[in-house]
Design a protein around this motif. Sequence first.
Motif, PDB file in Angstrom:
ATOM      1  N   SER A  68      57.510  49.674  43.678  1.00  5.59           N
ATOM      2  CA  SER A  68      56.791  48.414  43.545  1.00  5.59           C
ATOM      3  C   SER A  68      55.924  48.239  44.786  1.00  5.59           C
ATOM      4  O   SER A  68      56.020  49.018  45.733  1.00  5.59           O
ATOM      5  CB  SER A  68      57.764  47.243  43.387  1.00  5.59           C
ATOM      6  OG  SER A  68      58.652  47.178  44.500  1.00  5.59           O
ATOM      7  N   SER A  69      55.090  47.209  44.789  1.00  5.03           N
ATOM      8  CA  SER A  69      54.192  46.995  45.926  1.00  5.03           C
ATOM      9  C   SER A  69      53.874  45.515  45.994  1.00  5.03           C
ATOM     10  O   SER A  69      53.259  44.965  45.073  1.00  5.03           O
ATOM     11  CB  SER A  69      52.910  47.813  45.761  1.00  5.03           C
ATOM     12  OG  SER A  69      52.028  47.607  46.854  1.00  5.03           O
ATOM     13  N   SER A  70      54.299  44.846  47.059  1.00  5.71           N
ATOM     14  CA  SER A  70      54.044  43.416  47.191  1.00  5.71           C
ATOM     15  C   SER A  70      54.107  43.016  48.652  1.00  5.71           C
ATOM     16  O   SER A  70      54.573  43.782  49.505  1.00  5.71           O
ATOM     17  CB  SER A  70      55.082  42.610  46.399  1.00  5.71           C
ATOM     18  OG  SER A  70      56.332  42.617  47.064  1.00  5.71           O
ATOM     19  N   ASP A  71      53.650  41.806  48.928  1.00 11.06           N
ATOM     20  CA  ASP A  71      53.769  41.252  50.277  1.00 11.06           C
ATOM     21  C   ASP A  71      55.063  40.468  50.437  1.00 11.06           C
ATOM     22  O   ASP A  71      55.233  39.715  51.388  1.00 11.06           O
ATOM     23  CB  ASP A  71      52.568  40.361  50.615  1.00 11.06           C
ATOM     24  CG  ASP A  71      52.449  39.158  49.681  1.00 11.06           C
ATOM     25  OD1 ASP A  71      53.289  39.011  48.759  1.00 11.06           O
ATOM     26  OD2 ASP A  71      51.512  38.349  49.874  1.00 11.06           O
ATOM     27  N   GLY A  72      55.978  40.661  49.517  1.00  9.82           N
ATOM     28  CA  GLY A  72      57.238  39.939  49.520  1.00  9.82           C
ATOM     29  C   GLY A  72      57.241  38.785  48.543  1.00  9.82           C
ATOM     30  O   GLY A  72      58.296  38.258  48.181  1.00  9.82           O
ATOM     31  N   LYS A  73      56.065  38.389  48.078  1.00  9.60           N
ATOM     32  CA  LYS A  73      55.932  37.287  47.136  1.00  9.60           C
ATOM     33  C   LYS A  73      55.064  37.671  45.945  1.00  9.60           C
ATOM     34  O   LYS A  73      55.432  37.453  44.806  1.00  9.60           O
ATOM     35  CB  LYS A  73      55.347  36.069  47.841  1.00  9.60           C
ATOM     36  CG  LYS A  73      55.315  34.814  46.991  1.00  9.60           C
ATOM     37  CD  LYS A  73      54.802  33.620  47.792  1.00  9.60           C
ATOM     38  CE  LYS A  73      54.808  32.342  46.954  1.00  9.60           C
ATOM     39  NZ  LYS A  73      54.296  31.170  47.725  1.00  9.60           N
ATOM     40  N   TYR A  74      53.901  38.259  46.218  1.00 12.42           N
ATOM     41  CA  TYR A  74      52.959  38.617  45.166  1.00 12.42           C
ATOM     42  C   TYR A  74      52.746  40.130  45.131  1.00 12.42           C
ATOM     43  O   TYR A  74      52.672  40.785  46.179  1.00 12.42           O
ATOM     44  CB  TYR A  74      51.614  37.929  45.390  1.00 12.42           C
ATOM     45  CG  TYR A  74      51.689  36.420  45.371  1.00 12.42           C
ATOM     46  CD1 TYR A  74      51.912  35.734  44.175  1.00 12.42           C
ATOM     47  CD2 TYR A  74      51.549  35.687  46.544  1.00 12.42           C
ATOM     48  CE1 TYR A  74      51.984  34.350  44.157  1.00 12.42           C
ATOM     49  CE2 TYR A  74      51.628  34.302  46.536  1.00 12.42           C
ATOM     50  CZ  TYR A  74      51.841  33.632  45.331  1.00 12.42           C
ATOM     51  OH  TYR A  74      51.922  32.265  45.317  1.00 12.42           O
ATOM     52  N   SER A  75      52.619  40.656  43.936  1.00  7.99           N
ATOM     53  CA  SER A  75      52.320  42.081  43.792  1.00  7.99           C
ATOM     54  C   SER A  75      50.906  42.370  44.288  1.00  7.99           C
ATOM     55  O   SER A  75      49.981  41.598  44.035  1.00  7.99           O
ATOM     56  CB  SER A  75      52.444  42.506  42.327  1.00  7.99           C
ATOM     57  OG  SER A  75      53.773  42.403  41.886  1.00  7.99           O
ATOM     58  N   ILE A  76      50.777  43.491  45.009  1.00  8.37           N
ATOM     59  CA  ILE A  76      49.467  43.910  45.514  1.00  8.37           C
ATOM     60  C   ILE A  76      49.304  45.400  45.241  1.00  8.37           C
ATOM     61  O   ILE A  76      49.974  46.229  45.863  1.00  8.37           O
ATOM     62  CB  ILE A  76      49.319  43.643  47.022  1.00  8.37           C
ATOM     63  CG1 ILE A  76      49.597  42.171  47.356  1.00  8.37           C
ATOM     64  CG2 ILE A  76      47.924  44.034  47.492  1.00  8.37           C
ATOM     65  CD1 ILE A  76      49.620  41.886  48.845  1.00  8.37           C
ATOM     66  N   GLY A  77      48.442  45.731  44.343  1.00  9.28           N
ATOM     67  CA  GLY A  77      48.136  47.134  44.099  1.00  9.28           C
ATOM     68  C   GLY A  77      49.314  47.917  43.548  1.00  9.28           C
ATOM     69  O   GLY A  77      50.344  47.374  43.158  1.00  9.28           O
ATOM     70  N   ASN A  78      49.131  49.212  43.495  1.00  6.57           N
ATOM     71  CA  ASN A  78      50.163  50.140  43.047  1.00  6.57           C
ATOM     72  C   ASN A  78      50.650  50.982  44.215  1.00  6.57           C
ATOM     73  O   ASN A  78      49.890  51.265  45.145  1.00  6.57           O
ATOM     74  CB  ASN A  78      49.614  51.081  41.972  1.00  6.57           C
ATOM     75  CG  ASN A  78      49.297  50.366  40.689  1.00  6.57           C
ATOM     76  OD1 ASN A  78      49.981  49.426  40.305  1.00  6.57           O
ATOM     77  ND2 ASN A  78      48.240  50.806  40.011  1.00  6.57           N
ATOM     78  N   PRO A  79      51.900  51.418  44.185  1.00  7.05           N
ATOM     79  CA  PRO A  79      52.397  52.316  45.229  1.00  7.05           C
ATOM     80  C   PRO A  79      51.809  53.707  45.062  1.00  7.05           C
ATOM     81  O   PRO A  79      51.383  54.098  43.964  1.00  7.05           O
ATOM     82  CB  PRO A  79      53.912  52.325  44.997  1.00  7.05           C
ATOM     83  CG  PRO A  79      54.038  52.086  43.525  1.00  7.05           C
ATOM     84  CD  PRO A  79      52.917  51.136  43.160  1.00  7.05           C
ATOM     85  N   CYS A  80      51.799  54.462  46.139  1.00  7.58           N
ATOM     86  CA  CYS A  80      51.239  55.813  46.074  1.00  7.58           C
ATOM     87  C   CYS A  80      51.903  56.709  47.100  1.00  7.58           C
ATOM     88  O   CYS A  80      52.678  56.268  47.951  1.00  7.58           O
ATOM     89  CB  CYS A  80      49.731  55.783  46.316  1.00  7.58           C
ATOM     90  SG  CYS A  80      49.241  55.446  48.026  1.00  7.58           S
ATOM     91  N   GLY A  81      51.597  57.971  46.998  1.00 13.57           N
ATOM     92  CA  GLY A  81      51.885  58.953  48.030  1.00 13.57           C
ATOM     93  C   GLY A  81      50.568  59.613  48.411  1.00 13.57           C
ATOM     94  O   GLY A  81      49.518  59.318  47.840  1.00 13.57           O
TER      95      GLY A  81
END
Length: 224
Positions: A110-123
């Motif tokens: 997952s990817s978020s600032d702790g409250k809202y999702s931001i973008g997609n995770p990647c490598g």
Amino acid sequence: MVRVRFLGHAAFEIAGSKKILIDPFLTGNPKAAAKPEELDADLILVTHAHGDHIGDAVAIAQRTGAKIVAIYDIANYLVENNEGITTIGMNYGPTEVDGVKIVQVPAWHSSSDGKYSIGNPCGYIVEMDGVKIYHAGDTFVFSDMALFNELYGPIDVALLPIGGHFTMGPKEAAKAVELLKPRKVVPMHYGTFPPIEKDPEEFKRLVGEKAEVVILNPGDVLEL
């Protein structure tokens, strides 16, 4: 020669013709091998928006002028909320930045600032000075990892999470090694906090002869 220094958790410094930081979580990291003000960088690669991966990326970029590479949404989020930084937003696929070849690849997380999702995770698969390094970010194992080797291999070293709970554990990471076929593999994202306490020797045993497992303590350097 390319030097890979483990900074603790999932943070690495890659030094060659350019200096690259990946997920520089140092402030608040009990296993950090350096302070943010001690590091220089040309590029900072961020795998996703969680605080233990974005970490000190903005502060280091503001001080050094390093460019932050991230998935498009995170790059926009960072530049809109912080002054004095340059971001390069991309999406899964290849690019080249200042002579460094970078492939942004998927991760299952997952990817978020702790409250809202931001973008997609990647490598990232990074090629510099003839050396190819795969940093998986936070992820579970998935069969498409085999494509990374087929399209962009051979991978000289894979940096893989083994801590479980939030990512692969040793069993799943060993399967990832089978798919990726790297020459060397360095376990990461374990032992920083109680939920991700794992024994890297278990991972090494499970990998067996599939690759050379190099266990780095925070501050240790692997030369390639």
